[in-house]
Motif scaffolding. Structure first.
Motif, PDB file in Angstrom:
ATOM      1  N   ASP A 388       0.818  -1.220   0.000  1.00 19.43           N
ATOM      2  CA  ASP A 388       0.000   0.000   0.000  1.00 19.43           C
ATOM      3  C   ASP A 388       0.848   1.264   0.000  1.00 19.43           C
ATOM      4  O   ASP A 388       0.707   2.140  -0.859  1.00 19.43           O
ATOM      5  CB  ASP A 388      -0.928   0.010   1.216  1.00 19.43           C
ATOM      6  CG  ASP A 388      -1.989  -1.070   1.147  1.00 19.43           C
ATOM      7  OD1 ASP A 388      -2.128  -1.698   0.082  1.00 19.43           O
ATOM      8  OD2 ASP A 388      -2.681  -1.292   2.155  1.00 19.43           O
ATOM      9  N   LYS A 389       1.719   1.381   0.987  1.00 20.36           N
ATOM     10  CA  LYS A 389       2.480   2.612   1.158  1.00 20.36           C
ATOM     11  C   LYS A 389       3.595   2.749   0.121  1.00 20.36           C
ATOM     12  O   LYS A 389       3.944   3.866  -0.265  1.00 20.36           O
ATOM     13  CB  LYS A 389       3.060   2.683   2.568  1.00 20.36           C
ATOM     14  CG  LYS A 389       2.022   2.544   3.674  1.00 20.36           C
ATOM     15  CD  LYS A 389       0.888   3.556   3.517  1.00 20.36           C
ATOM     16  CE  LYS A 389      -0.134   3.415   4.637  1.00 20.36           C
ATOM     17  NZ  LYS A 389      -1.261   4.352   4.472  1.00 20.36           N
ATOM     18  N   GLY A 390       4.149   1.633  -0.326  1.00 21.33           N
ATOM     19  CA  GLY A 390       5.176   1.718  -1.362  1.00 21.33           C
ATOM     20  C   GLY A 390       4.647   2.365  -2.616  1.00 21.33           C
ATOM     21  O   GLY A 390       5.265   3.264  -3.189  1.00 21.33           O
ATOM     22  N   MET A 391       3.465   1.924  -3.052  1.00 19.72           N
ATOM     23  CA  MET A 391       2.854   2.503  -4.246  1.00 19.72           C
ATOM     24  C   MET A 391       2.492   3.969  -4.016  1.00 19.72           C
ATOM     25  O   MET A 391       2.651   4.811  -4.899  1.00 19.72           O
ATOM     26  CB  MET A 391       1.627   1.700  -4.640  1.00 19.72           C
ATOM     27  CG  MET A 391       1.003   2.110  -5.953  1.00 19.72           C
ATOM     28  SD  MET A 391      -0.303   0.995  -6.483  1.00 19.72           S
ATOM     29  CE  MET A 391      -1.501   1.235  -5.179  1.00 19.72           C
ATOM     30  N   GLN A 392       1.995   4.281  -2.811  1.00 13.44           N
ATOM     31  CA  GLN A 392       1.659   5.665  -2.511  1.00 13.44           C
ATOM     32  C   GLN A 392       2.885   6.566  -2.536  1.00 13.44           C
ATOM     33  O   GLN A 392       2.828   7.701  -3.020  1.00 13.44           O
ATOM     34  CB  GLN A 392       0.986   5.739  -1.133  1.00 13.44           C
ATOM     35  CG  GLN A 392      -0.421   5.185  -1.095  1.00 13.44           C
ATOM     36  CD  GLN A 392      -1.046   5.282   0.289  1.00 13.44           C
ATOM     37  OE1 GLN A 392      -0.544   5.995   1.153  1.00 13.44           O
ATOM     38  NE2 GLN A 392      -2.128   4.552   0.510  1.00 13.44           N
ATOM     39  N   ILE A 393       3.991   6.060  -2.013  1.00 13.52           N
ATOM     40  CA  ILE A 393       5.228   6.847  -2.022  1.00 13.52           C
ATOM     41  C   ILE A 393       5.693   7.096  -3.449  1.00 13.52           C
ATOM     42  O   ILE A 393       6.116   8.196  -3.806  1.00 13.52           O
ATOM     43  CB  ILE A 393       6.315   6.139  -1.188  1.00 13.52           C
ATOM     44  CG1 ILE A 393       5.959   6.208   0.301  1.00 13.52           C
ATOM     45  CG2 ILE A 393       7.684   6.751  -1.445  1.00 13.52           C
ATOM     46  CD1 ILE A 393       6.849   5.374   1.188  1.00 13.52           C
ATOM     47  N   GLY A 394       5.626   6.059  -4.285  1.00 12.67           N
ATOM     48  CA  GLY A 394       6.001   6.242  -5.688  1.00 12.67           C
ATOM     49  C   GLY A 394       5.121   7.267  -6.379  1.00 12.67           C
ATOM     50  O   GLY A 394       5.611   8.126  -7.129  1.00 12.67           O
TER      51      GLY A 394
END
Length: 431
Positions: A388-394
């Motif tokens: 979840d957060k990895g994609m949001q950070i990208g």
């Protein structure tokens, strides 16, 4: 495949083809090859054979439990991380854009990566490695450092160590004697842990690839997807549904009859040169079953693989943060840096906060795993945060750069594509 496409392209322009009325069929073949890739036999691998006779499997002991929750790297870990970080900055980062465009790592890069001895850390000293105890935390720190350079190339670098780690942890004495000597030599073979399949909502515990018993061993049929360095790999660990037993792992050499490879470019991880592994009536000996086909072995492989992807996500997310901070401080709009805008500052702060949470959960899970403690809950949390957060950070990285985030001049668009793979991928890496 590159040489094949080149030859066919020249052939398509030949006057002989024009006179024979075959230009259109050849052009269609070139188009199909470019779009789908050619399906070819597996890499002509070396002959794996026992270099020594082992009385029993060599295993790494669990790390010492100090009773304290302390994730401060040891001196040895700090030295390893510094070395790998330097390598990622000097070798992986500059080569990443070219690898993404050409769907393969630059020539010589992966051999230079092998010289770092990343796989040696997870191989016991009696088998030629340098490992004395389980090193899941060290492996997580290495994966994170490599992904800070480039996620796709990090997967390509780590793919062989996934196989060697599985052999150390679950291989019997014959499997270790046959295969592990190759991973401590100068010419480390390309190898891959192939769990992924091209199925919607893919569940690694329900593989469509089938394995059935035969009088001499097993027969495998199925297709594995997004296998790193598939065209070059000489050895695969493949998951399959073993009739009457459920999911199990098998050692498959690229030279086995029925093994073919097809290129499979994806949205991200393009530097890992992903491909499809086709298995058609592949006959394997009885000794090809890894870990005795035990359900707990398969479960642990899936968990440690997911932990590896969480570590990779943390590394690339850190790359995003390190890139956007100086950018928003230097980029000016209306006479001042854009970082003075509250929305921009809060977005950068959110990246840093989510990254710290992801790293903490990932390293906690790794610490419990290497000490032999239950870690299923921590892996589930790390997986969820990474996806979840990895994609949001990208996505936030692209947004913070505005129009610059959409063009290939800046690496954040590639990092965004790579980070989307975290919630999809299974296998390929193993801590």
């Amino acid at each position: 495949m590159g040489f094949g496409l080149s030859a066919l392209t020249r052939l398509a322009g030949s006057k002989v083809i024009e006179r024979a009325g075959l230009r259109k069929p050849v052009q269609n073949l070139v188009s199909a090859g470019t779009r789908n890739g050619f399906r070819v036999a597996g890499a002509a691998g070396r002959t794996f054979k026992s270099a020594q006779r082992l009385g029993k499997p060599a295993r790494l002991a669990p790390a010492e439990d100090t009773g304290l929750f302390d994730l401060t790297p040891s001196e040895d870990q700090q030295l390893i991380v510094e070395t790998v970080t330097e390598f990622a900055a000097e070798q992986l980062r500059p080569a990443a854009a070219d690898a993404d465009a050409k769907l393969s790592a630059p020539e010589g890069l992966l051999s230079r990566a092998a010289e770092l001895g990343i796989s040696l850390v997870g191989i016991p000293e009696e088998l030629g490695g340098v490992g004395t105890e389980r090193s899941v935390v060290t492996n997580a720190l290495v994966a994170e450092a490599l992904a800070h350079g480039d996620l796709g190339l990090a997967v390509a670098v780590l793919a062989p160590s996934a196989v060697s780690t599985a052999l150390v942890s679950y291989g019997d004495e014959q499997q270790q004697a046959d295969y592990l000597p190759a991973f401590v030599g100068e010419n480390v073979p390309a190898a891959a842990l192939a769990l992924q399949e091209r199925t919607a909502l893919f569940d690694p515990f329900k593989p469509a690839t089938k394995a059935r018993r035969t009088p001499k061993g097993y027969q495998l049929d199925g297709v594995k997807s997004l296998v790193p360095r598939a065209a070059d790999a000489e050895l695969f660990i493949v998951s399959a549904d073993l009739e009457g037993r459920g999911p199990a792992l098998f050692l498959v050499e690229s030279s086995n009859a029925g093994v073919t490879i097809e290129t499979e470019p994806a949205m991200g991880l393009r530097g890992a040169a992903t491909g499809k592994l086709h298995l058609e009536k592949v006959a394997l000996p009885a000794g090809a079953l890894l870990g005795g086909g035990k359900a707990e072995v398969f479960t642990e492989v899936v968990r440690l693989s997911r932990l590896g992807w969480a570590a990779l996500a943390a590394g690339t997310a850190k790359a995003v943060l390190d890139y956007v901070v100086p950018y928003v401080n230097e980029r000016k709009a209306f006479g001042e840096p854009v970082s003075h805008r509250q929305a921009v500052a809060f977005s950068v702060a959110d990246i840093a906060i989510e990254l710290e949470g992801l790293r903490l959960v990932t390293l906690r899970a790794a610490a419990r795993a290497e000490q032999g403690k239950p870690y299923a809950r921590e892996v589930a949390l790390a997986r969820k945060l990474a996806a979840d957060k990895g994609m949001q950070i990208g996505s936030a990285g692209v947004q913070l750069l505005g129009g610059h985030g959409f063009v290939k001049e800046h690496p954040v668009e590639r990092w965004y594509r790579d980070l989307r793979a975290i919630g999809v991928m299974e296998g390929a890496v193993l801590l």
